[in-house]
Design a protein around this motif. Structure first.
Motif, PDB file in Angstrom:
ATOM      1  N   CYS A  61       0.846  -1.203   0.000  1.00 57.49           N
ATOM      2  CA  CYS A  61       0.000   0.000   0.000  1.00 57.49           C
ATOM      3  C   CYS A  61       0.878   1.249   0.000  1.00 57.49           C
ATOM      4  O   CYS A  61       2.043   1.214   0.425  1.00 57.49           O
ATOM      5  CB  CYS A  61      -0.947   0.004   1.202  1.00 57.49           C
ATOM      6  N   GLU A  62       0.296   2.339  -0.445  1.00 58.37           N
ATOM      7  CA  GLU A  62       0.933   3.654  -0.425  1.00 58.37           C
ATOM      8  C   GLU A  62      -0.137   4.725  -0.511  1.00 58.37           C
ATOM      9  O   GLU A  62      -1.275   4.460  -0.939  1.00 58.37           O
ATOM     10  CB  GLU A  62       1.922   3.802  -1.585  1.00 58.37           C
ATOM     11  N   ILE A  63       0.212   5.931  -0.104  1.00 59.72           N
ATOM     12  CA  ILE A  63      -0.730   7.047  -0.133  1.00 59.72           C
ATOM     13  C   ILE A  63      -0.561   7.793  -1.451  1.00 59.72           C
ATOM     14  O   ILE A  63       0.542   8.241  -1.794  1.00 59.72           O
ATOM     15  CB  ILE A  63      -0.500   7.988   1.065  1.00 59.72           C
ATOM     16  N   THR A  64      -1.654   7.935  -2.196  1.00 62.81           N
ATOM     17  CA  THR A  64      -1.640   8.620  -3.494  1.00 62.81           C
ATOM     18  C   THR A  64      -2.861   9.540  -3.585  1.00 62.81           C
ATOM     19  O   THR A  64      -3.706   9.589  -2.679  1.00 62.81           O
ATOM     20  CB  THR A  64      -1.674   7.612  -4.651  1.00 62.81           C
ATOM     21  N   THR A 118     -13.557   0.464  -0.358  1.00 59.46           N
ATOM     22  CA  THR A 118     -12.590   1.470  -0.792  1.00 59.46           C
ATOM     23  C   THR A 118     -12.811   2.819  -0.101  1.00 59.46           C
ATOM     24  O   THR A 118     -11.883   3.631  -0.022  1.00 59.46           O
ATOM     25  CB  THR A 118     -12.681   1.661  -2.315  1.00 59.46           C
ATOM     26  N   GLU A 119     -14.024   3.087   0.405  1.00 61.26           N
ATOM     27  CA  GLU A 119     -14.257   4.356   1.093  1.00 61.26           C
ATOM     28  C   GLU A 119     -13.488   4.421   2.414  1.00 61.26           C
ATOM     29  O   GLU A 119     -13.132   5.512   2.875  1.00 61.26           O
ATOM     30  CB  GLU A 119     -15.748   4.545   1.346  1.00 61.26           C
ATOM     31  N   SER A 120     -13.238   3.272   3.022  1.00 60.88           N
ATOM     32  CA  SER A 120     -12.464   3.265   4.268  1.00 60.88           C
ATOM     33  C   SER A 120     -10.986   3.544   4.027  1.00 60.88           C
ATOM     34  O   SER A 120     -10.234   3.740   4.990  1.00 60.88           O
ATOM     35  CB  SER A 120     -12.624   1.914   4.971  1.00 60.88           C
ATOM     36  N   LEU A 121     -10.565   3.558   2.771  1.00 68.06           N
ATOM     37  CA  LEU A 121      -9.172   3.838   2.431  1.00 68.06           C
ATOM     38  C   LEU A 121      -8.907   5.320   2.235  1.00 68.06           C
ATOM     39  O   LEU A 121      -7.775   5.707   1.920  1.00 68.06           O
ATOM     40  CB  LEU A 121      -8.772   3.077   1.160  1.00 68.06           C
ATOM     41  N   CYS A 122      -9.900   6.168   2.434  1.00 68.10           N
ATOM     42  CA  CYS A 122      -9.729   7.605   2.240  1.00 68.10           C
ATOM     43  C   CYS A 122      -9.026   8.214   3.455  1.00 68.10           C
ATOM     44  O   CYS A 122      -9.399   7.951   4.611  1.00 68.10           O
ATOM     45  CB  CYS A 122     -11.086   8.273   2.021  1.00 68.10           C
ATOM     46  N   VAL A 123      -8.007   9.029   3.212  1.00 68.85           N
ATOM     47  CA  VAL A 123      -7.292   9.738   4.281  1.00 68.85           C
ATOM     48  C   VAL A 123      -7.755  11.186   4.353  1.00 68.85           C
ATOM     49  O   VAL A 123      -8.227  11.652   5.394  1.00 68.85           O
ATOM     50  CB  VAL A 123      -5.770   9.660   4.052  1.00 68.85           C
ATOM     51  N   VAL A 124      -7.639  11.902   3.251  1.00 68.19           N
ATOM     52  CA  VAL A 124      -8.154  13.266   3.118  1.00 68.19           C
ATOM     53  C   VAL A 124      -8.947  13.308   1.825  1.00 68.19           C
ATOM     54  O   VAL A 124      -8.408  12.996   0.745  1.00 68.19           O
ATOM     55  CB  VAL A 124      -7.015  14.307   3.107  1.00 68.19           C
ATOM     56  N   ALA A 125     -10.226  13.657   1.895  1.00 67.70           N
ATOM     57  CA  ALA A 125     -11.108  13.613   0.731  1.00 67.70           C
ATOM     58  C   ALA A 125     -10.572  14.520  -0.371  1.00 67.70           C
ATOM     59  O   ALA A 125     -10.292  15.705  -0.147  1.00 67.70           O
ATOM     60  CB  ALA A 125     -12.528  14.048   1.116  1.00 67.70           C
ATOM     61  N   ALA A 156      -4.634 -12.971   0.673  1.00 69.03           N
ATOM     62  CA  ALA A 156      -3.603 -11.978   0.986  1.00 69.03           C
ATOM     63  C   ALA A 156      -4.229 -10.647   1.402  1.00 69.03           C
ATOM     64  O   ALA A 156      -3.723  -9.964   2.301  1.00 69.03           O
ATOM     65  CB  ALA A 156      -2.686 -11.777  -0.220  1.00 69.03           C
ATOM     66  N   ILE A 157      -5.329 -10.265   0.769  1.00 69.66           N
ATOM     67  CA  ILE A 157      -6.009  -9.018   1.148  1.00 69.66           C
ATOM     68  C   ILE A 157      -6.556  -9.121   2.567  1.00 69.66           C
ATOM     69  O   ILE A 157      -6.463  -8.176   3.360  1.00 69.66           O
ATOM     70  CB  ILE A 157      -7.127  -8.711   0.135  1.00 69.66           C
ATOM     71  N   ALA A 158      -7.156 -10.267   2.912  1.00 78.47           N
ATOM     72  CA  ALA A 158      -7.679 -10.442   4.270  1.00 78.47           C
ATOM     73  C   ALA A 158      -6.568 -10.519   5.310  1.00 78.47           C
ATOM     74  O   ALA A 158      -6.784 -10.175   6.485  1.00 78.47           O
ATOM     75  CB  ALA A 158      -8.551 -11.702   4.326  1.00 78.47           C
ATOM     76  N   HIS A 159      -5.391 -10.956   4.909  1.00 80.53           N
ATOM     77  CA  HIS A 159      -4.260 -11.082   5.841  1.00 80.53           C
ATOM     78  C   HIS A 159      -3.478  -9.786   5.978  1.00 80.53           C
ATOM     79  O   HIS A 159      -2.695  -9.625   6.947  1.00 80.53           O
ATOM     80  CB  HIS A 159      -3.336 -12.202   5.351  1.00 80.53           C
ATOM     81  N   PHE A 160      -3.664  -8.847   5.089  1.00 73.87           N
ATOM     82  CA  PHE A 160      -2.867  -7.623   5.058  1.00 73.87           C
ATOM     83  C   PHE A 160      -3.309  -6.650   6.149  1.00 73.87           C
ATOM     84  O   PHE A 160      -4.477  -6.605   6.546  1.00 73.87           O
ATOM     85  CB  PHE A 160      -2.978  -6.967   3.680  1.00 73.87           C
ATOM     86  N   ARG A 161      -2.343  -5.840   6.635  1.00 76.07           N
ATOM     87  CA  ARG A 161      -2.600  -4.761   7.593  1.00 76.07           C
ATOM     88  C   ARG A 161      -1.899  -3.510   7.092  1.00 76.07           C
ATOM     89  O   ARG A 161      -0.707  -3.523   6.808  1.00 76.07           O
ATOM     90  CB  ARG A 161      -2.072  -5.123   8.990  1.00 76.07           C
ATOM     91  N   ARG A 162      -2.671  -2.405   7.008  1.00 79.65           N
ATOM     92  CA  ARG A 162      -2.088  -1.132   6.584  1.00 79.65           C
ATOM     93  C   ARG A 162      -1.704  -0.306   7.809  1.00 79.65           C
ATOM     94  O   ARG A 162      -2.268  -0.469   8.897  1.00 79.65           O
ATOM     95  CB  ARG A 162      -3.075  -0.351   5.717  1.00 79.65           C
ATOM     96  N   PRO A 163      -0.739   0.611   7.680  1.00 78.23           N
ATOM     97  CA  PRO A 163      -0.358   1.449   8.826  1.00 78.23           C
ATOM     98  C   PRO A 163      -1.490   2.378   9.245  1.00 78.23           C
ATOM     99  O   PRO A 163      -2.335   2.792   8.440  1.00 78.23           O
ATOM    100  CB  PRO A 163       0.852   2.236   8.300  1.00 78.23           C
ATOM    101  N   ASP A 164      -1.503   2.694  10.524  1.00 77.54           N
ATOM    102  CA  ASP A 164      -2.502   3.632  11.045  1.00 77.54           C
ATOM    103  C   ASP A 164      -2.097   5.063  10.710  1.00 77.54           C
ATOM    104  O   ASP A 164      -0.903   5.379  10.638  1.00 77.54           O
ATOM    105  CB  ASP A 164      -2.642   3.447  12.554  1.00 77.54           C
ATOM    106  N   VAL A 165      -3.117   5.915  10.534  1.00 79.34           N
ATOM    107  CA  VAL A 165      -2.875   7.292  10.087  1.00 79.34           C
ATOM    108  C   VAL A 165      -3.601   8.249  11.028  1.00 79.34           C
ATOM    109  O   VAL A 165      -4.731   7.979  11.461  1.00 79.34           O
ATOM    110  CB  VAL A 165      -3.361   7.506   8.641  1.00 79.34           C
ATOM    111  N   THR A 166      -2.953   9.372  11.334  1.00 73.83           N
ATOM    112  CA  THR A 166      -3.546  10.442  12.141  1.00 73.83           C
ATOM    113  C   THR A 166      -3.526  11.720  11.317  1.00 73.83           C
ATOM    114  O   THR A 166      -2.475  12.100  10.774  1.00 73.83           O
ATOM    115  CB  THR A 166      -2.764  10.648  13.447  1.00 73.83           C
ATOM    116  N   GLU A 171      -1.911  18.258   8.231  1.00 78.27           N
ATOM    117  CA  GLU A 171      -0.760  17.381   8.467  1.00 78.27           C
ATOM    118  C   GLU A 171      -1.246  15.944   8.628  1.00 78.27           C
ATOM    119  O   GLU A 171      -2.179  15.665   9.411  1.00 78.27           O
ATOM    120  CB  GLU A 171      -0.005  17.822   9.712  1.00 78.27           C
ATOM    121  N   VAL A 172      -0.632  15.049   7.903  1.00 81.50           N
ATOM    122  CA  VAL A 172      -0.967  13.628   7.937  1.00 81.50           C
ATOM    123  C   VAL A 172       0.240  12.868   8.483  1.00 81.50           C
ATOM    124  O   VAL A 172       1.355  13.004   7.959  1.00 81.50           O
ATOM    125  CB  VAL A 172      -1.348  13.099   6.535  1.00 81.50           C
TER     126      VAL A 172
END
Length: 434
Positions: A61-64, A118-125, A156-166, A171-172
């Motif tokens: 994963c990565e932030i784009t 995919t909506e749960s993958l949003c960091v900043v709209a 693999a998708i069910a086993h994956f964990r993404r980093p937590d974001v604040t 500032e992210v």
């Protein structure tokens, strides 16, 4: 993809076996090959074995930036890599038609079914979202690569964990796994592909075709379904006409197979979670069954020991290592106790080692040779002697003597006949003749 064509005899033999409801690996028409799911040490790494077909899936994963049409949705990207390691027919570089087909089918099965929220993958709209990438690598190709790839991807998708974001204002902050626990992806359901192969214009049907069966089939149908009986994807390829009853029969078979595989995935995820929570070893190395050699295995034999010998061994094993006792054989004096790590040599005594007859004979011969050499050495200054005496060596002894020594040690004649016996004997003969 360049496939090795089959000869006419091979093709006819395979088709004849299928018409007689026989398969090379002994399966029935609706049987799947053995499925094995194992996870790696890193999160999101999964390996699936479907018979001899092996597939490895890795999620990253990565932030784009989001897509303009969906500013609040994350991105799910699927990529399939086919290398010559899996099959000689695969080439490096430009993807083949078979690779493009696999990628499109998996995207339809995973993305269009919206199995991942995919909506749960949003960091900043409208600015930043998580992009999830699923890379699938074919390790070995022995038929039905699509089904194995779909199982590996969703596991693999069910086993994956993404980093937590604040998010604090603009500032992210992305937290490391040491700071905060990673967050699992939101998976609504698990769509799995099920492939059916048709022969002789759709008269015969096989589930999970092998590589040789794929080469002689007339066409195939792929059904992507979850355990809730929801069809996520359907594709029919080949020159054949299928009836409505055949499609319904395939969908009913797919329900059973997808349910079994979904339970297997959940069980594998639970086993991995328990192993990680308890601190046990996990990964591909732990899932591989080591090959055991049993041909040289011997049965265990019980040895009967005398009570005295057993008691002595027990006392020796329980003795302390702090002190060490050293005593010579036959020494009646008191035993000296030394500190640990020290040793000493005694004052000596009578030799108690037994010697055999040969060794005693060699010792006597060596002593006599040494005495002779000492006498010869004191005879004169002109005498030169080279002696090599070594009781432990078998080399020949060399002695150099002078002319005087040879005259002195000349073999003596008998007393009745002196050294000039030959001349006197000649004179006696002359007197007799006279």
């Amino acid at each position: 993809m360049r496939e090795t064509p089959l000869s006419s005899c091979e093709r006819e033999f395979i088709l004849k076996a299928i018409t007689e409801h026989k398969r090379f690996d002994g399966r029935q028409a609706y049987d799947y090959r053995k499925v094995k799911i194992s996870f790696g040490v890193d999160r999101g790494c999964c390996q699936v074995q479907l018979g001899d077909t092996r597939v490895l899936a890795q999620v990253s994963c990565e932030i784009t930036a989001p897509k303009p049409t969906r500013p609040t949705d994350g991105v799910l990207f699927v990529n399939v890599e086919l290398s010559p390691m899996a099959s000689p027919g695969f080439e490096i570089g430009r993807p083949s038609e078979f690779g493009v087909e696999l990628t499109r089918l998996l995207e339809r099965c995973l993305k269009e079914s919206r199995c991942v929220d995919t909506e749960s993958l949003c960091v900043v709209a409208g600015e930043k979202v998580w992009a999830i990438r699923v890379d699938i690598h074919a390790l070995n190709y022995e038929g039905n690569l699509l089904d194995a790839a779909s199982v590996a991807a969703i596991a693999a998708i069910a086993h994956f964990r993404r980093p937590d974001v604040t998010v604090s204002g603009e500032e992210v902050t992305v937290h490391s796994p040491e700071e905060r626990d990673p967050v699992p992806l939101s998976v609504h359901h698990m769509p799995i592909c099920c492939t059916f192969a048709f022969f002789t214009q759709g008269k015969h049907l096989l589930v999970d075709p092998s590589l040789v069966e794929e080469k002689v089939m007339d066409g195939k149908m792929v059904i992507g379904m979850n355990k809730h009986r929801e069809i996520c994807m359907l594709q029919i390829t080949g020159e054949m006409l299928l009836l409505k009853e055949q499609v319904l029969r395939c969908s009913n078979i797919a329900v059973v197979k997808v349910t079994e595989i979904s339970e297997l995935i959940l069980k594998a995820l639970e086993n991995d979670r328990v192993a990680r929570a308890s601190g046990e070893k996990c990964g591909f190395a732990e899932s591989v069954e080591p090959k055991k050699i049993t041909t040289t295995k011997t049965d265990r034999q019980d040895v009967d020991m005398e009570e005295d010998a057993a008691d002595k061994m027990a006392e020796a094993s329980h003795s302390s290592d702090d002190d060490m006792q050293i005593a010579r054989p036959g020494d009646s004096s008191e035993v000296k106790v030394l500190d640990k790590g020290l040793a000493a040599i005694g004052e000596g005594g009578q030799n108690t080692w037994d010697m055999d007859d040969d060794a005693a004979t060699e010792a006597v011969a060596d002593a006599a040779a040494a005495a002779t050499s000492s006498r010869l050495q004191g005879k004169g200054d002109n005498q030169h002697q080279v002696i090599d005496l070594d009781s432990g060596s078998e080399e020949e002894t060399t002695v150099t003597l002078s002319h005087d020594d040879l005259q002195t040690h000349r073999p003596s004649t008998s007393p009745a006949q002196p050294a000039s016996g030959k001349s006197e004997a000649k004179k006696g003969k002359k007197k007799k003749k006279k």
